[in-house]
Design an enzyme around this catalytic site. Structure first.
Site, PDB file in Angstrom:
ATOM      1  N   GLY A 102       6.219  -8.781   1.542  1.00 16.10           N
ATOM      2  CA  GLY A 102       6.433 -10.106   2.098  1.00 16.10           C
ATOM      3  C   GLY A 102       5.288 -11.038   1.753  1.00 16.10           C
ATOM      4  O   GLY A 102       4.162 -10.595   1.524  1.00 16.10           O
ATOM      5  N   SER A 103       5.550 -12.332   1.697  1.00 10.57           N
ATOM      6  CA  SER A 103       4.464 -13.301   1.526  1.00 10.57           C
ATOM      7  C   SER A 103       3.760 -13.483   2.869  1.00 10.57           C
ATOM      8  O   SER A 103       4.231 -13.031   3.897  1.00 10.57           O
ATOM      9  CB  SER A 103       5.025 -14.637   1.047  1.00 10.57           C
ATOM     10  N   GLY A 104       2.604 -14.157   2.838  1.00 14.35           N
ATOM     11  CA  GLY A 104       1.850 -14.352   4.071  1.00 14.35           C
ATOM     12  C   GLY A 104       0.674 -13.398   4.188  1.00 14.35           C
ATOM     13  O   GLY A 104      -0.035 -13.401   5.189  1.00 14.35           O
ATOM     14  N   HIS A 105       0.480 -12.553   3.164  1.00  8.11           N
ATOM     15  CA  HIS A 105      -0.633 -11.594   3.180  1.00  8.11           C
ATOM     16  C   HIS A 105      -1.664 -11.910   2.115  1.00  8.11           C
ATOM     17  O   HIS A 105      -2.435 -11.049   1.711  1.00  8.11           O
ATOM     18  CB  HIS A 105      -0.106 -10.181   2.956  1.00  8.11           C
TER      19      HIS A 105
ATOM     20  N   LYS B  20       4.138  -0.291   0.290  1.00 11.80           N
ATOM     21  CA  LYS B  20       3.649  -0.122   1.655  1.00 11.80           C
ATOM     22  C   LYS B  20       4.769   0.443   2.525  1.00 11.80           C
ATOM     23  O   LYS B  20       5.920   0.031   2.411  1.00 11.80           O
ATOM     24  CB  LYS B  20       3.185  -1.464   2.228  1.00 11.80           C
TER      25      LYS B  20
ATOM     26  N   ASP C  98      10.417  -2.789   2.799  1.00 13.02           N
ATOM     27  CA  ASP C  98       9.790  -2.569   1.489  1.00 13.02           C
ATOM     28  C   ASP C  98      10.300  -1.277   0.868  1.00 13.02           C
ATOM     29  O   ASP C  98      10.626  -1.225  -0.309  1.00 13.02           O
ATOM     30  CB  ASP C  98       8.262  -2.494   1.633  1.00 13.02           C
TER      31      ASP C  98
ATOM     32  N   HIS D 205       1.995  -8.019  10.282  1.00 12.58           N
ATOM     33  CA  HIS D 205       3.098  -8.973  10.355  1.00 12.58           C
ATOM     34  C   HIS D 205       3.151  -9.714  11.674  1.00 12.58           C
ATOM     35  O   HIS D 205       4.193 -10.245  12.055  1.00 12.58           O
ATOM     36  CB  HIS D 205       4.432  -8.266  10.136  1.00 12.58           C
TER      37      HIS D 205
END
Lengths: 214, 356
Positions: free
Chosen positions: B53-56, B104, B109, B218
């Site tokens: 996911g984006s945001g990391h 991960k 995922d 998250h």
């Protein structure tokens, strides 16, 4: 009321799912915020908006092809866990119903049962894990019983909705064992599962189509 | 919600476009979305691909470049990418010796990378997939989706990326990745929640005097809620979680490319003990400044010294984040000579750069 579900009705079902997911986007995300990461509504809406665009090309397709196409669209646009799970559900249901232009109760029962097999195959969840399987399993059982009892499609669909709703409510007091919610352990008790909720919407919309509410 | 964004739906694409504009070493593809090394495919090396996911950020797109990843697939915010992204990205960067997915352990995922692995195999491309599951906050993995994959991912991408650059074949890269995973442990905590742009609200409510202990990446709730306390006490709790973690044995599914099917593999992470050499990472979840991370590092170093654990390399900063969440994670990876060598090898990516 109908004796068989037409190809047009299945297309209506898919379109209506897109409408309902959009209406309940925030609600589903709120349910997910309590035990996950607050994106279930956003993801379902994104996927079914893509499906909605696809439905415009479904006029000439048989039911199996439409559902398989829906599954592929969800897999390539949703992401997360819901993408593969709902994607497999519709794909497997579609494969079981290839070539059909209408469905009788037995077809519907077979199709949803194969869809559930797809979900369990990839998600490895069982009844009691606090997932969408807790809705689809009683639905499959109810439909199969209706086939045995030779229920009309309408009676079968009413029973199916009651079974789905019961399954949904049963998730409230469960401890999550799959997905991100599982990390909460006992703190997941008291929260209705978001995936089971979106599944229950899908069942309810189908019933609405069958009994002519839509 | 107050954020520097144009349109909520465009955040992921615009950050990719910005990153490619800022760094000549990476290129982007938007349909489907992935980022890849400008000089790929490279015929002599195994392609290392990750995603999530984006945001990391900077993980994963920020780690694309020489000595680390060949390609990365960003999903929507906190939502894993889709199999078609992974498939196309893998085909773009595969120079011939095959593709290694570093994944991960988060349900979404895993499912999406599993599908991509099967699809690549069907297209006749050698593919292997290795899972990261290093989060000690998840105790009883029998009743959960297993330990989450968190900080060790960064160290694995660096170490395995360097090995691929040095000419390791696909099996050697996969073996090294598995070894890094089995040597790594992480634990995290949050002071605040973050806001996913499309959601517009904090993911969880938390009191001014409370912290969430044992979080993932998250903004999901962690192991427990507790009263806020000093940095030293929090650091001690995080490090205890890691050092007191016993041998951890679990069954993971790995791709068998001879059979073309998944097989269950039993693997064990051995507990850390006195005399071990470790690479550590003190990581900001996005909202915690470097000053506070160094306060944490000071205590971490003291504890390691007292326990006879030798820190041989360290990384302090924001590497695997959770949007603007305040909080930090600590990762410790037991390192042998092979891992230390590849850790120190040159790397040139937007998010990590040394030795060049």
């Amino acid at each position: 009321m109908m004796n068989v579900i037409s190809q047009v009705s299945i297309n209506e079902w898919l379109k209506e799912i897109a409408v309902v997911m959009r209406q309940n986007k925030d609600y589903l995300s709120q349910l997910d915020a309590a035990i996950g990461d607050a994106d279930h509504g956003i993801n379902m809406d994104r996927g079914f908006q893509k499906v909605l665009i696809k439905t415009e090309t479904f006029a000439d397709q048989d039911i199996g092809a439409m559902l398989k196409n829906t599954g592929m669209t969800l897999i390539s646009s949703v992401g997360g866990a819901s993408g593969p799970l709902y994607g497999k559900f519709f794909m497997q249901m579609g494969m079981a119903l290839m070539g059909k232009m209408e469905l009788n109760l037995e077809d519907l029962s077979t199709g949803i049962s194969k869809g559930l097999d797809g979900v369990k195959g990839i998600g490895k969840a069982s009844v009691g894990d606090k997932t969408m399987v807790d809705v689809w399993t009683p639905v499959v059982e109810s439909l199969s019983e209706s086939v045995n009892q030779k229920d009309t499609l309408e009676i079968a669909s009413d029973k199916m909705v009651i079974a789905a709703d019961k399954g949904l409510k049963s998730t409230i007091n469960m401890i999550a064992r799959k997905g991100r919610a599982s990390y909460l352990g006992e703190r997941s008790i008291g929260h209705q599962d978001p995936g089971a909720t979106s599944s229950c919407f899908i069942v309810n919309i189908l019933q609405g189509i069958i009994v002519g509410k839509k | 919600m107050k954020k520097l964004i144009n349109k909520v739906d465009d955040v992921v694409v615009e950050q990719m476009q910005g990153m490619a504009a800022a760094h000549a070493g990476v290129k982007i593809n938007l349909e489907p979305k992935y980022m890849y090394r400008s000089d790929s495919p490279i015929s002599t090396k195994v392609a290392i691909v990750s995603g999530g996911g984006s945001g990391h950020e900077p993980m994963h797109c920020g780690f694309v470049g020489m000595g680390m990843l060949d390609g990365a697939c960003p999903g929507e915010m906190f939502t894993s990418p889709t199999p078609d992204q992974m498939l196309e990205c893998a085909k773009q960067v595969n120079g011939g010796p095959g593709v290694l997915f570093l994944v991960k352990n988060y349900t979404g995922d895993v499912m999406n990378f599993d599908m991509a692995t099967e699809m690549l195999h069907e297209e006749g491309i050698a593919v292997q997939s290795i899972l990261v599951d290093d989060d000690v906050a998840v105790k009883d993995s029998l009743y959960t989706a297993g330990r989450r994959g968190v900080g060790t991912t960064v160290l694995m991408e660096k170490i395995v990326g360097a090995a691929a650059e040095a000419g390791y074949n696909l099996d050697q890269c996969a073996d090294l990745a598995r070894k890094v995973n089995c040597s790594g442990r992480s634990m995290g905590m949050a002071l605040t929640s973050c806001i996913v742009p499309a959601g517009g609200k904090p993911n969880f409510e938390i009191g001014d005097d409370e912290i969430e202990f044992g979080v993932g990446i998250h903004g999901e709730p962690g192991r427990k809620r507790m009263k806020h306390t000093t940095a030293d006490e929090i650091t001690s709790m995080l490090v205890s979680g890691i050092l007191e973690d016993e041998n951890y044995t679990r069954t993971v599914r790995e791709w068998d490319r001879i059979k073309g099917d998944w097989e269950d593999k039993v693997i064990t992470s051995d507990a850390l003990k006195a005399g071990d050499e470790v690479i550590v990472m003190v990581n900001s979840l996005g909202g915690t400044p470097l000053s506070e991370l160094y306060v944490v590092y000071k205590k971490l170093a003291e504890i390691c010294e007292a326990k006879g654990i030798k820190i041989v390399e360290k990384l302090v900063g924001a590497y695997i984040t959770s949007l603007e969440m305040q909080g930090c994670t600590i990762t410790m990876v037991k390192a042998d000579a092979e891992m230390k060598k590849f850790w120190n090898a040159p790397v040139n990516t937007p998010g990590l750069r040394w030795g060049i």
